[in-house]
Design a protein around this motif. Structure first.
Motif, mmCIF file in Angstrom:
data_model
loop_
_atom_site.group_PDB
_atom_site.id
_atom_site.type_symbol
_atom_site.label_atom_id
_atom_site.label_comp_id
_atom_site.label_asym_id
_atom_site.label_seq_id
_atom_site.Cartn_x
_atom_site.Cartn_y
_atom_site.Cartn_z
ATOM 1 N N TYR A 132 104.004 82.795 13.504
ATOM 2 C CA TYR A 132 103.032 82.697 14.581
ATOM 3 C C TYR A 132 101.862 81.825 14.136
ATOM 4 N N PRO A 133 101.279 81.050 15.058
ATOM 5 C CA PRO A 133 100.151 80.185 14.675
ATOM 6 C C PRO A 133 98.886 80.971 14.348
ATOM 7 N N VAL A 134 98.820 82.217 14.815
ATOM 8 C CA VAL A 134 97.658 83.069 14.565
ATOM 9 C C VAL A 134 98.165 84.467 14.220
ATOM 10 N N SER A 178 105.271 85.746 21.939
ATOM 11 C CA SER A 178 103.922 85.987 22.444
ATOM 12 C C SER A 178 103.054 86.538 21.332
ATOM 13 N N PHE A 179 101.758 86.310 21.447
ATOM 14 C CA PHE A 179 100.797 86.800 20.473
ATOM 15 C C PHE A 179 99.431 86.830 21.150
ATOM 16 N N THR A 180 98.485 87.565 20.557
ATOM 17 C CA THR A 180 97.163 87.701 21.151
ATOM 18 C C THR A 180 96.086 87.145 20.229
ATOM 19 N N ILE A 181 94.989 86.715 20.848
ATOM 20 C CA ILE A 181 93.820 86.201 20.133
ATOM 21 C C ILE A 181 92.579 86.649 20.893
ATOM 22 N N PRO A 182 91.536 87.105 20.202
ATOM 23 C CA PRO A 182 90.287 87.429 20.911
ATOM 24 C C PRO A 182 89.811 86.254 21.750
ATOM 25 N N CYS A 183 89.338 86.561 22.949
ATOM 26 C CA CYS A 183 88.914 85.503 23.870
ATOM 27 C C CYS A 183 87.836 84.606 23.267
ATOM 28 N N GLY A 184 86.961 85.192 22.467
ATOM 29 C CA GLY A 184 85.898 84.400 21.868
ATOM 30 C C GLY A 184 86.384 83.352 20.904
ATOM 31 N N LEU A 185 87.633 83.513 20.428
ATOM 32 C CA LEU A 185 88.212 82.551 19.492
ATOM 33 C C LEU A 185 89.225 81.636 20.168
ATOM 34 N N SER A 186 89.371 81.778 21.484
ATOM 35 C CA SER A 186 90.354 80.947 22.198
ATOM 36 C C SER A 186 89.833 80.595 23.585
ATOM 37 N N THR A 187 88.612 80.136 23.634
ATOM 38 C CA THR A 187 87.949 79.882 24.915
ATOM 39 C C THR A 187 88.622 78.783 25.728
ATOM 40 N N LEU A 188 89.341 77.886 25.076
ATOM 41 C CA LEU A 188 89.974 76.766 25.778
ATOM 42 C C LEU A 188 91.359 77.110 26.316
ATOM 43 N N VAL A 190 95.089 77.305 26.992
ATOM 44 C CA VAL A 190 96.219 76.435 26.656
ATOM 45 C C VAL A 190 95.762 75.087 26.107
ATOM 46 N N GLU A 191 94.480 74.766 26.279
ATOM 47 C CA GLU A 191 93.957 73.487 25.783
ATOM 48 C C GLU A 191 93.472 73.579 24.337
ATOM 49 N N GLU A 192 93.574 74.746 23.723
ATOM 50 C CA GLU A 192 93.212 74.864 22.314
ATOM 51 C C GLU A 192 94.046 73.869 21.497
ATOM 52 N N PRO A 193 93.437 73.129 20.548
ATOM 53 C CA PRO A 193 94.187 72.129 19.765
ATOM 54 C C PRO A 193 95.414 72.704 19.076
ATOM 55 N N TRP A 194 95.289 73.904 18.501
ATOM 56 C CA TRP A 194 96.443 74.489 17.814
ATOM 57 C C TRP A 194 97.551 74.851 18.812
ATOM 58 N N ALA A 195 97.164 75.232 20.039
ATOM 59 C CA ALA A 195 98.157 75.557 21.063
ATOM 60 C C ALA A 195 98.903 74.296 21.507
ATOM 61 N N GLN A 196 98.162 73.187 21.647
ATOM 62 C CA GLN A 196 98.788 71.922 22.002
ATOM 63 C C GLN A 196 99.761 71.469 20.916
ATOM 64 N N THR A 197 99.356 71.647 19.662
ATOM 65 C CA THR A 197 100.228 71.280 18.543
ATOM 66 C C THR A 197 101.481 72.143 18.525
ATOM 67 N N LEU A 198 101.326 73.444 18.765
ATOM 68 C CA LEU A 198 102.465 74.358 18.803
ATOM 69 C C LEU A 198 103.482 73.911 19.836
ATOM 70 N N MET A 199 103.032 73.625 21.051
ATOM 71 C CA MET A 199 103.959 73.250 22.121
ATOM 72 C C MET A 199 104.564 71.881 21.877
ATOM 73 N N ARG A 200 103.785 70.954 21.338
ATOM 74 C CA ARG A 200 104.327 69.632 21.044
ATOM 75 C C ARG A 200 105.451 69.726 20.009
ATOM 76 N N ASN A 201 105.239 70.517 18.979
ATOM 77 C CA ASN A 201 106.261 70.671 17.937
ATOM 78 C C ASN A 201 107.514 71.353 18.473
ATOM 79 N N MET A 202 107.332 72.335 19.339
ATOM 80 C CA MET A 202 108.490 73.039 19.884
ATOM 81 C C MET A 202 109.270 72.164 20.853
ATOM 82 N N ARG A 203 108.556 71.377 21.655
ATOM 83 C CA ARG A 203 109.254 70.516 22.619
ATOM 84 C C ARG A 203 110.017 69.400 21.923
#
Length: 230
Positions: A132-134, A178-188, A190-203
């Motif tokens: 998991y990324p987090v 699926s995984f969870t992250i506190p909202c204060g650490l993931s305010t963006l 699906v636009e979070e940089p690590w989330a974009q990297t995760l999906m790009r690598n999987m696709r």
């Protein structure tokens, strides 16, 4: 303490080669799986049978390096039946020969000299094994404090969804991870940089398949403050 009767069973791929599975190969895998369950008289609930099919396909396609099978029974019966299923699948498809199995207990023994009983808890270990990324990291002494902090904090649940175009195990949308992250650490979201990297690598794992049989989506759901299981 890690009790063998409650540990998940781990399936993983022993090499990094991604299988370019087409519709026919995926549906053949599902048919083999159903045949093996019938021969072994392993009466899984439909939801568990479908989950196992999706987990195996995700491993073969390189979408997951490891999955945990925490459904279908307890050890050692779970291990015996799952090993028999993998042997049957390997006989019917060369793609399946790359699948191997282990248990959390065995991985603990192979990871080194760290005092895993006191230093690392199952939520952390599971998140690390599943790539998991987090992940949540906390000590045994901080369990109550950590649980309180998470239950009093709004969380974002990130879900990677598979949109299937074939019988895997049937067409539709399925949760891959699926995984969870506190909202204060993931305010963006699906636009979070690590989330974009995760999906790009999987696709990238599926972009070269001649006839793509699945697509991937990222969904974020808000969990408001309540008692949560991490």
């Amino acid at each position: 303490l890690f009790c063998e009767t409650v540990l998940s069973f781990i399936l993983f791929v022993v090499h990094a080669v991604v299988c370019k599975m087409d519709v026919a190969e995926l549906e053949h895998m599902v048919t083999l799986l159903h045949d093996s369950l019938h021969r072994l008289n392993w009466r899984l609930k439909r939801s568990s049978r479908d989950r196992l099919a999706l987990d195996i396909a995700a491993l073969c396609m390189g979408l997951r390096p490891v999955v945990m099978v925490d459904y279908g029974g307890k050890m050692p019966q779970l291990q015996e039946k799952l090993c028999a299923v993998l042997a049957f699948l390997s006989e019917g498809s060369k793609i399946m020969t790359s699948l191997k199995y282990s248990s959390q207990k065995r991985w603990l023994l192979e990871l080194g000299t760290c005092d895993w009983d006191t230093d690392v808890l199952l939520p952390t270990l599971n998140g690390w094994l599943l790539s998991y990324p987090v992940i949540y990291i906390f000590n045994r002494e901080n369990i109550s404090e950590t649980t309180h902090n998470l239950s009093s904090t709004s969380l974002h649940q990130f879900k990677v969804l598979v949109v299937s175009k074939c019988n895997l195990p049937q067409s539709g949308t399925w949760e891959l991870l699926s995984f969870t992250i506190p909202c204060g650490l993931s305010t963006l979201g699906v636009e979070e940089p690590w989330a974009q990297t995760l999906m790009r690598n999987m696709r990238q794992k599926i972009e070269n398949v001649p006839q793509p049989v699945i697509s991937l989506e990222l969904e974020v759901t808000l969990w408001t403050c309540q008692t949560l299981v991490i």
